[in-house]
Design a protein around this motif. Structure first.
Motif, PDB file in Angstrom:
ATOM      1  N   ARG A   9      14.519  14.814  69.368  1.00 60.86           N
ATOM      2  CA  ARG A   9      14.142  15.563  70.580  1.00 60.86           C
ATOM      3  C   ARG A   9      15.354  16.126  71.294  1.00 60.86           C
ATOM      4  NH1 ARG A   9      10.317  13.688  75.029  1.00 60.86           N
ATOM      5  NH2 ARG A   9      11.700  11.881  75.204  1.00 60.86           N
ATOM      6  N   ARG A  36      14.630  28.301  76.502  1.00 65.71           N
ATOM      7  CA  ARG A  36      13.432  27.844  75.783  1.00 65.71           C
ATOM      8  C   ARG A  36      13.702  27.732  74.286  1.00 65.71           C
ATOM      9  NH1 ARG A  36       8.004  31.245  74.878  1.00 65.71           N
ATOM     10  NH2 ARG A  36       6.600  29.541  74.255  1.00 65.71           N
ATOM     11  N   THR A  88      10.924  24.239  74.036  1.00 59.49           N
ATOM     12  CA  THR A  88       9.897  23.842  74.988  1.00 59.49           C
ATOM     13  C   THR A  88       8.799  24.894  75.084  1.00 59.49           C
ATOM     14  OG1 THR A  88      11.231  24.821  76.754  1.00 59.49           O
ATOM     15  CG2 THR A  88      11.456  22.449  76.393  1.00 59.49           C
ATOM     16  N   GLU A  89       7.718  24.544  75.770  1.00 62.69           N
ATOM     17  CA  GLU A  89       6.637  25.490  76.016  1.00 62.69           C
ATOM     18  C   GLU A  89       7.015  26.512  77.075  1.00 62.69           C
ATOM     19  OE1 GLU A  89       2.592  23.097  75.861  1.00 62.69           O
ATOM     20  OE2 GLU A  89       4.218  21.814  76.612  1.00 62.69           O
ATOM     21  N   THR A 103      15.573  19.228  79.695  1.00 63.87           N
ATOM     22  CA  THR A 103      14.162  19.309  79.339  1.00 63.87           C
ATOM     23  C   THR A 103      13.406  18.248  80.104  1.00 63.87           C
ATOM     24  OG1 THR A 103      14.673  20.123  77.117  1.00 63.87           O
ATOM     25  CG2 THR A 103      12.496  19.175  77.460  1.00 63.87           C
ATOM     26  N   ASP A 145       9.281  16.897  81.350  1.00 64.67           N
ATOM     27  CA  ASP A 145       7.833  16.984  81.147  1.00 64.67           C
ATOM     28  C   ASP A 145       7.166  16.952  82.516  1.00 64.67           C
ATOM     29  OD1 ASP A 145       8.063  17.002  78.362  1.00 64.67           O
ATOM     30  OD2 ASP A 145       8.131  14.816  78.279  1.00 64.67           O
ATOM     31  N   SER A 174       6.108  20.748  78.509  1.00 65.51           N
ATOM     32  CA  SER A 174       7.560  20.601  78.357  1.00 65.51           C
ATOM     33  C   SER A 174       8.228  21.829  78.961  1.00 65.51           C
ATOM     34  CB  SER A 174       7.941  20.446  76.884  1.00 65.51           C
ATOM     35  OG  SER A 174       7.542  21.572  76.129  1.00 65.51           O
ATOM     36  N   ALA A 178      11.982  23.665  80.078  1.00 65.76           N
ATOM     37  CA  ALA A 178      13.441  23.757  80.083  1.00 65.76           C
ATOM     38  C   ALA A 178      13.871  24.344  81.421  1.00 65.76           C
ATOM     39  CB  ALA A 178      13.925  24.649  78.942  1.00 65.76           C
TER      40      ALA A 178
END
Length: 513
Positions: free
Chosen positions: A180, A349, A354-355, A393, A395, A456, A458
């Motif tokens: 990760r 990103r 990440t999303e 990053t 969440d 997720s 950034a």
């Protein structure tokens, strides 16, 4: 039982402490060993610190290590120099040569045990293996395996070194969440705590009198190992702490970062044979060496100077061109979606995988226009992103992400540094509505934002700690500690290099009514 515990915050010095030696029969073997620890060293040159002193860098580290090794003799002891990992990246020079200069410098003061950190994998599996093949020092990572579960070339799980009749067991582990945190490809990572406990038990069975583990771990993992007491001395990297913990039975140490401080642990180990069993007693003294007090080693300093010259030339080398106009003027990046803002968040990103990515428009300070066809260099990226912000990053729930966007739009129509530049989102907002209730819709990719879903994200360390009133991000725990995360500017540089030509302009990510 003698119980002494010490914790240090970065910048403090520890007065040496030691155990009490009790009178008794002469031991059958006595070893005097100094363990020298460095970890998380990215910068090749020293730095001017807020107190006016210059600290860190490889030349000062070399001076410390060479001085400690010079003191070693049959009567005064043995030195084991340990490296707790994280060094190939991130730095400006590593963005140019993928850490090759770091291996050259480390080979000049070769550790006796090196464990990779998560940043050793930043340039991918192939570069990691290439750099490790260049190492002229022992590599350890008992929890690191190839895609089929096989040990990696040149890596050891453990070994035993005999010093004056005392058997010292050595083992090491890399950061087990590197998948990760970095880009190790199909390499496999076994759980660090369980692996080191297994390795320590194996070393005891194989006759080790004293067990040392070098590990790139979180502080929580370190304490799990420390409290389990399978390991006598745990030398760590990853959290960038200047840290010493001693229970009277075992110890855990970390040495800050960038060699600002180097920790030396002087240990006397007595071994006696009693009824066919080996009885071990040991006594530590801890020395925190401030490298501001070290005279840089001239040999290493000369090589650092050559690399610095290469770096200066490299800063002006082209990394890409732009096919669209990039406008970094404050009036642009602080009030609306900007092509240069899209470039930065796309890079964030891309790097963090990440999303979503969100950054504040005020983080860009170039205040200029780059016409289509402009050649972009590293130096220009650094001028645009001068704060040294780290890419973290986190969440976050959809509700918190919406609150963050509301905050970013709250000062409009007045320009504001908090204005959000975004990737992975499409936002519609009505500025005639009151601040805090302006967002009409948010799409994440092709799907409406779900207030109860975790995404997720950034972002920068500045925003992750609530900067520019992004308090919605403040309680989210970063995947990596911010101090161990890559610089946003470096990731933007790598992104531009990877795409070659910048083609993303303003594409409707933020629509204001």
């Amino acid at each position: 039982m003698l119980l002494i515990s010490r914790r240090l915050a970065t910048g403090l010095l520890l007065v040496p402490i030691g155990g009490i030696r009790f009178a008794g029969a002469a031991p059958d073997a006595t070893a005097r060993i100094t363990f020298v620890l460095v970890n998380d060293i990215y910068l090749m040159a020293d730095e001017l610190m807020p107190d006016g002193q210059r600290r860190g860098g490889f030349a000062r580290l070399a001076a410390v290590v060479k001085a400690e090794r010079a003191k070693a003799s049959p009567t005064s002891g043995h030195v084991i120099f340990a490296h707790g990992g994280d060094t190939l990246s991130p730095s400006l020079m590593s963005g140019i040569d993928h850490g090759k200069h770091i291996m050259t410098l480390t080979n000049l003061i070769p550790p006796d045990i090196f464990v990779p950190g998560n940043h050793e994998f930043d340039f991918g599996k192939a570069t990691f293996l290439q750099r490790m093949a260049e190492a002229k020092f022992p590599l350890y990572a008992a929890n690191l395996r190839g895609p089929e579960g096989q040990p990696l070339p040149n890596f050891k799980d453990r070994s035993i070194v005999t010093v004056d009749g005392v058997r010292i067991g050595l083992t090491g582990a890399t950061y087990d969440d590197s998948v990760r945190a970095s880009d190790p490809g199909d390499l496999r990572f076994l759980p660090t705590v369980a692996t080191l406990n297994e390795q320590a038990a194996a070393l005891r069975r194989e006759g080790a009198d004293f067990v040392v583990a070098v590990a790139h771990v979180t502080r929580e993992q370190g304490y799990q190992i420390f409290r389990g007491r399978a390991v006598d001395l745990l030398l760590t990297g990853h959290t960038h702490d200047l840290f010493i913990e001693y229970s009277g039975r075992n110890a855990m140490v970390e040495s800050s970062y960038d060699a600002h401080y180097v920790t030396a642990i002087d240990i006397v180990i007595d071994v006696s044979e009693e009824s066919g069993r080996r009885r071990v007693r040991w006594w530590p003294q801890f020395r925190v060496i401030d490298t501001a007090m070290a005279t840089p080693d001239p040999e290493v300093a000369a090589i650092v100077a050559k690399f610095e010259d290469e770096l200066n030339k490299g800063l002006d080398a082209p990394i890409g061109t732009t096919a669209v106009e990039l406008d970094s003027r404050a009036a642009t990046v602080r009030t609306r979606e900007a092509a240069i803002g899209n470039l930065v968040v796309d890079a964030m990103r891309w790097s963090a995988q990440t999303e979503v990515a969100v950054t504040n428009g005020g983080g860009g300070r170039g205040d200029k226009i780059y016409p289509p066809g402009t050649t972009i260099t590293r130096r220009e990226v650094l001028a645009e992103l001068p704060f040294g912000n780290r890419l973290v990053t986190i969440d976050v729930r959809g509700s918190a992400l919406k609150a963050a966007i509301e905050n970013g739009l709250s000062q409009l129509p007045a320009p504001s540094g908090r204005f959000p530049q975004v990737a992975g989102l499409k936002i519609e907002a009505d500025l005639s509505r009151p601040a805090g209730n302006r967002v009409l819709s948010i799409m994440v990719g092709d799907t409406p934002l779900d207030a109860n879903k975790t995404y997720s994200v950034a972002t920068s360390d500045f925003m992750a700690r609530g900067g520019d009133d992004y308090v919605a991000f403040r309680d989210a725990k970063p995947v990596l500690p911010p101090a161990d995360s890559p610089a946003v500017a470096y990731e933007v540089i790598d992104y531009i290099k990877s795409i070659g030509t910048i083609r993303t302009g303003v594409d409707g990510r933020i629509v204001l009514k």
